[in-house]
Write a protein that holds these residues in place. Structure first.
Motif, mmCIF file in Angstrom:
data_model
loop_
_atom_site.group_PDB
_atom_site.id
_atom_site.type_symbol
_atom_site.label_atom_id
_atom_site.label_comp_id
_atom_site.label_asym_id
_atom_site.label_seq_id
_atom_site.Cartn_x
_atom_site.Cartn_y
_atom_site.Cartn_z
ATOM 1 N N GLU A 277 1.123 -1.200 -0.028
ATOM 2 C CA GLU A 277 0.355 -0.155 0.055
ATOM 3 C C GLU A 277 0.847 0.902 -0.228
ATOM 4 O O GLU A 277 0.014 2.398 -0.935
ATOM 5 C CB GLU A 277 -1.188 -0.090 1.123
ATOM 6 C CG GLU A 277 -2.082 1.229 1.343
ATOM 7 C CD GLU A 277 -2.565 1.794 -0.241
ATOM 8 O OE1 GLU A 277 -3.108 3.072 0.280
ATOM 9 O OE2 GLU A 277 -2.831 0.489 -0.550
ATOM 10 N N ARG B 32 2.188 1.582 -3.245
ATOM 11 C CA ARG B 32 1.793 2.669 -4.446
ATOM 12 C C ARG B 32 1.293 3.764 -4.633
ATOM 13 O O ARG B 32 1.147 4.483 -5.394
ATOM 14 C CB ARG B 32 0.211 1.596 -4.764
ATOM 15 C CG ARG B 32 -0.176 0.064 -5.378
ATOM 16 C CD ARG B 32 -0.818 -0.560 -4.976
ATOM 17 N NE ARG B 32 -1.791 -0.977 -3.662
ATOM 18 C CZ ARG B 32 -1.885 -2.040 -3.078
ATOM 19 N NH1 ARG B 32 -0.411 -3.052 -4.302
ATOM 20 N NH2 ARG B 32 -2.290 -2.464 -1.612
ATOM 21 N N GLU C 234 2.157 6.232 -7.022
ATOM 22 C CA GLU C 234 0.422 7.520 -7.363
ATOM 23 C C GLU C 234 1.309 8.919 -7.281
ATOM 24 O O GLU C 234 0.671 9.732 -7.875
ATOM 25 C CB GLU C 234 -0.143 6.986 -7.011
ATOM 26 C CG GLU C 234 -1.853 7.977 -7.107
ATOM 27 C CD GLU C 234 -1.847 8.058 -8.911
ATOM 28 O OE1 GLU C 234 -2.181 9.025 -9.272
ATOM 29 O OE2 GLU C 234 -1.508 6.946 -9.888
#
Length: 132
Positions: free
Chosen positions: A15, A18, A22
């Motif tokens: 997580e 990511r 992003e």
């Protein structure tokens, strides 16, 4: 196009990887105007016990930190764009990692177009031979 080499003082989780990716893709495309689909991100996690500032570990200081460099072709971004990028990146990592040590770094590295490229072609070659 850009490659970002990231170091963070945190425990690796899918997580967090990511979210970092992003965040940097959005920031790099919006502020520096780089193509998201050609931007690469690598992330290294460093245990806060192994990251030292002024001789003290981040674990002892109860702080987080980050460092990343982004390589862009020289003269494709203004000083103002780079300054905005550094500021926004610091703020974004504060949200991602929590209480940041002020000794957290962003390095926008301007590289010569003739010495930088991907896919076997320099950026200078791409400039001289645009695809129609």
């Amino acid at each position: 196009m850009p490659i970002l080499n990231v170091k963070v003082s945190a425990q690796r989780t899918p997580e967090l990887s990511r979210r970092i990716t992003e965040t940097l893709l959005e920031l790099t495309s919006r502020v520096l105007g780089k193509r998201r689909d050609l931007t690469a991100v690598t992330i290294d996690y460093v245990d806060p016990r192994d990251w030292f500032v002024g001789g003290e570990s981040l674990a002892d200081l109860n702080k987080a930190s980050f460092y990343f460099d982004v390589k862009v072709v020289d003269e494709t971004n203004t000083k103002a764009e780079k300054a905005a990028y550094v500021g926004e990146a610091f703020d974004a990592f504060a949200l991602l990692l929590g209480d940041l040590h002020h000794e957290s770094y962003v390095y926008v590295q301007d590289v010569r177009a003739s010495a930088y490229g991907f896919g076997g072609r320099t950026q200078e070659f791409r400039h001289q031979h645009p695809v129609s």
